[in-house]
Design a protein around this motif. Sequence first.
Motif, mmCIF file in Angstrom:
data_model
loop_
_atom_site.group_PDB
_atom_site.id
_atom_site.type_symbol
_atom_site.label_atom_id
_atom_site.label_comp_id
_atom_site.label_asym_id
_atom_site.label_seq_id
_atom_site.Cartn_x
_atom_site.Cartn_y
_atom_site.Cartn_z
ATOM 1 N N GLY A 186 26.534 0.211 44.068
ATOM 2 C CA GLY A 186 27.339 1.196 43.344
ATOM 3 C C GLY A 186 27.577 0.894 41.887
ATOM 4 N N ASN B 140 26.504 4.089 36.956
ATOM 5 C CA ASN B 140 27.375 5.246 36.716
ATOM 6 C C ASN B 140 26.598 6.349 36.022
ATOM 7 O OD1 ASN B 140 29.703 3.917 37.707
ATOM 8 N ND2 ASN B 140 29.982 2.903 35.732
ATOM 9 N N ILE C 51 22.151 -0.800 41.975
ATOM 10 C CA ILE C 51 22.288 0.573 42.452
ATOM 11 C C ILE C 51 22.814 0.622 43.895
ATOM 12 C CG2 ILE C 51 19.951 0.971 43.335
ATOM 13 C CD1 ILE C 51 20.111 3.702 41.863
#
Length: 106
Positions: free
Chosen positions: A101, A104, A98
């Motif tokens: 990134g 999603n 997380i």
Amino acid sequence: MVFQLGSALLDACVLAVLDKEDTYGYILTQNVKEVVDISESTMYPVLRRLQKEECLSTYDQPFSGRNRRYYAITDKGKDKLCLYRDDWSEYKLKIEKIMMGGINNE
């Protein structure tokens, strides 16, 4: 470090240090301080709790005319440390995912 250290993670750190060698409270506190800001007054209740849970044992050694209390990890403590290590590996992967990134919204 800006992240709070929960009691389970603190327990895991204490058990991990003691898994390497028996030690006394001051040195144990200094080792854990390398990771998180903790005082001896915070450490001793953690040690007492882990003792009560039979994860640690103690013994005294003479040092400079007085006794120094050493802490040792027990078999039950080693089992608990294995669980903590497994949980940490899984948790670390999720946090890294997380933070980098990798999650999603779908």
